[in-house]
Design a protein around this motif. Sequence first.
Motif, short mmCIF file in Angstrom:
data_model
loop_
_atom_site.label_atom_id
_atom_site.label_comp_id
_atom_site.label_asym_id
_atom_site.label_seq_id
_atom_site.Cartn_x
_atom_site.Cartn_y
_atom_site.Cartn_z
N LYS A 135 6.54 9.51 -0.58
CA LYS A 135 5.69 8.32 -0.58
C LYS A 135 4.51 8.51 0.36
CE LYS A 135 9.24 5.00 -1.93
NZ LYS A 135 9.91 3.71 -1.62
N ILE A 136 3.47 7.71 0.15
CA ILE A 136 2.27 7.78 0.99
C ILE A 136 1.64 6.40 1.09
CG2 ILE A 136 0.70 8.33 -0.94
CD1 ILE A 136 -0.84 10.14 1.02
N ASP A 137 1.02 6.14 2.22
CA ASP A 137 0.23 4.93 2.42
C ASP A 137 -1.15 5.19 1.81
OD1 ASP A 137 -1.54 2.98 3.48
OD2 ASP A 137 -0.31 2.74 5.27
N LEU A 138 -1.59 4.31 0.91
CA LEU A 138 -2.87 4.51 0.23
C LEU A 138 -4.05 4.50 1.19
CD1 LEU A 138 -2.38 2.40 -3.03
CD2 LEU A 138 -2.41 4.90 -2.80
N ASP A 139 -3.91 3.85 2.34
CA ASP A 139 -4.99 3.89 3.33
C ASP A 139 -5.16 5.30 3.89
OD1 ASP A 139 -5.67 1.22 3.11
OD2 ASP A 139 -4.32 0.58 4.72
N VAL A 140 -4.07 6.03 4.02
CA VAL A 140 -4.14 7.43 4.46
C VAL A 140 -4.82 8.28 3.39
CG1 VAL A 140 -2.80 9.48 5.08
CG2 VAL A 140 -2.14 7.24 5.97
N LEU A 141 -4.45 8.05 2.15
CA LEU A 141 -5.08 8.80 1.06
C LEU A 141 -6.57 8.51 1.00
CD1 LEU A 141 -5.00 10.64 -1.37
CD2 LEU A 141 -4.18 8.71 -2.75
N GLU A 142 -6.96 7.26 1.20
CA GLU A 142 -8.37 6.91 1.16
C GLU A 142 -9.13 7.60 2.29
OE1 GLU A 142 -11.60 5.35 -0.63
OE2 GLU A 142 -9.52 5.25 -1.35
N GLU A 145 3.24 10.43 -7.12
CA GLU A 145 3.46 10.88 -8.49
C GLU A 145 2.24 10.54 -9.31
OE1 GLU A 145 5.96 6.90 -9.91
OE2 GLU A 145 7.05 8.71 -9.31
N GLY A 146 2.14 11.15 -10.49
CA GLY A 146 1.01 10.88 -11.37
C GLY A 146 -0.33 11.18 -10.72
N GLU A 147 -1.28 10.25 -10.88
CA GLU A 147 -2.63 10.43 -10.36
C GLU A 147 -2.64 10.50 -8.83
OE1 GLU A 147 -6.54 11.29 -10.35
OE2 GLU A 147 -5.23 11.18 -12.11
N VAL A 148 -1.75 9.76 -8.18
CA VAL A 148 -1.67 9.82 -6.72
C VAL A 148 -1.32 11.22 -6.26
CG1 VAL A 148 -0.41 9.01 -4.69
CG2 VAL A 148 -1.12 7.38 -6.44
N LYS A 149 -0.37 11.85 -6.93
CA LYS A 149 0.03 13.21 -6.56
C LYS A 149 -1.12 14.18 -6.77
CE LYS A 149 3.46 16.82 -7.42
NZ LYS A 149 4.69 17.20 -8.17
N VAL A 150 -1.84 14.03 -7.88
CA VAL A 150 -2.99 14.89 -8.15
C VAL A 150 -3.99 14.80 -7.00
CG1 VAL A 150 -4.99 15.25 -9.65
CG2 VAL A 150 -2.74 14.82 -10.66
N GLU A 151 -4.27 13.57 -6.54
CA GLU A 151 -5.24 13.35 -5.47
C GLU A 151 -4.74 13.92 -4.14
OE1 GLU A 151 -8.41 11.73 -5.35
OE2 GLU A 151 -8.26 12.23 -7.47
N VAL A 152 -3.47 13.70 -3.83
CA VAL A 152 -2.92 14.20 -2.58
C VAL A 152 -2.99 15.72 -2.53
CG1 VAL A 152 -0.81 14.43 -1.20
CG2 VAL A 152 -1.41 12.21 -2.18
N VAL A 153 -2.57 16.37 -3.60
CA VAL A 153 -2.59 17.83 -3.65
C VAL A 153 -4.02 18.35 -3.55
CG1 VAL A 153 -2.16 19.85 -5.11
CG2 VAL A 153 -0.44 18.05 -4.92
N GLU A 156 1.99 6.16 12.75
CA GLU A 156 2.36 4.78 12.46
C GLU A 156 2.38 4.49 10.97
OE1 GLU A 156 3.39 2.40 14.51
OE2 GLU A 156 3.24 3.70 16.26
N ARG A 157 1.73 5.34 10.18
CA ARG A 157 1.68 5.14 8.73
C ARG A 157 2.48 6.20 7.96
NH1 ARG A 157 -2.24 1.44 6.98
NH2 ARG A 157 -3.52 0.60 8.68
N GLU A 158 3.29 6.96 8.68
CA GLU A 158 4.09 8.00 8.04
C GLU A 158 5.22 7.36 7.22
OE1 GLU A 158 6.17 12.26 9.29
OE2 GLU A 158 5.51 10.83 10.82
N GLN A 159 5.45 7.87 6.02
CA GLN A 159 6.44 7.32 5.11
C GLN A 159 7.56 8.34 4.84
OE1 GLN A 159 5.95 4.10 4.33
NE2 GLN A 159 4.03 4.25 5.50
N GLU A 160 8.61 7.88 4.21
CA GLU A 160 9.69 8.78 3.80
C GLU A 160 9.17 9.78 2.77
OE1 GLU A 160 12.47 6.96 0.73
OE2 GLU A 160 11.58 5.14 1.60
N ALA A 161 9.88 10.87 2.62
CA ALA A 161 9.46 11.92 1.68
C ALA A 161 9.25 11.33 0.30
CB ALA A 161 10.51 13.02 1.64
N ASN A 173 0.81 -1.22 0.00
CA ASN A 173 0.00 0.00 0.00
C ASN A 173 0.84 1.27 0.00
OD1 ASN A 173 -2.36 -1.40 -0.04
ND2 ASN A 173 -2.98 -0.94 2.04
N VAL A 174 2.14 1.14 0.10
CA VAL A 174 3.04 2.31 0.11
C VAL A 174 3.47 2.60 -1.33
CG1 VAL A 174 5.19 3.28 0.97
CG2 VAL A 174 3.81 1.79 2.44
N VAL A 175 3.10 3.80 -1.82
CA VAL A 175 3.37 4.15 -3.22
C VAL A 175 4.03 5.52 -3.31
CG1 VAL A 175 1.40 2.77 -4.01
CG2 VAL A 175 1.10 5.22 -3.55
#
Length: 279
Positions: free
Chosen positions: A267-274, A218-226, A260-265, A213-215
Amino acid sequence: MTFSIVGYDPKEKEWGIAVQSKFLGVGAVVPFAKAGVGAVATQSYANTAYGPQALELMAAGKSAAEALEIITKDDPDKEMRQVGLIDANGNPATFTGTYCYDWAGGITGEHFAAQGNILIEGTVEAMARTFTETKGSLAERLLAALDAGQEAGGDSRGQQSAALLVVKEAGGYGGYNDRYIDLRVDDHPQPIKELIRIYGLQQLYFAKSKPENVVAIEGEVKVEVVKHLLRLDYLKADPANGEELHKALTAYIHTENFEEREQEAGKIDLDVLEFMKKQ
């Protein structure tokens, strides 16, 4: 007025109890457990001394059956009591006194003991069957069993409170104690469903990220996060660089207690994004 199940996971070395009752705050009365020792559910005119006494005996090497015999033999009101135990090796024991209100009884099986009183008949059998057949963690199996018990009829007087306690060595927050999962619903029209919902939140906040789940952001994930950081006011405009985006995401993660779900710069855990999407 109560039904419960105590269980053991030999692989993860976890001991636990799930319980529901037409009783306020059942989690403050019924469950007792200690990592490496065992678990106890004491109910039906509960003798709350049974919990600490049984754990002390099992810590000294007594089996669940031996501890059960000792704690009940000198209790003048034992025939009104009900108790289920699991010892350090996963051996079960259950006791239902003669004067417990019908329907009352218990079942033991591999690594579990299920029991209840003032029930619709079939409730304990449904718990036992579901615990045996369900895959997943000990918590998930205990909750599934409790839910199945309710679906089979449950407490004949209705629902009010429920609790889940699972212990494992250094399993508590920060590794400072053994309270791996300690959740209670003290007063609710559907306490088991609410307990399952809260367990889902507990896993979201405190379980470790799954590697798959750690991605990369970038791309569509970055669009969603922003988009969601803008919507939630952690960003005022599109970030000029990755450092600005990382700073905003870090502020969000710390505010929402997702350490507990924090990632390195980057990257993001998709569960956090959801979770962000649903806010």
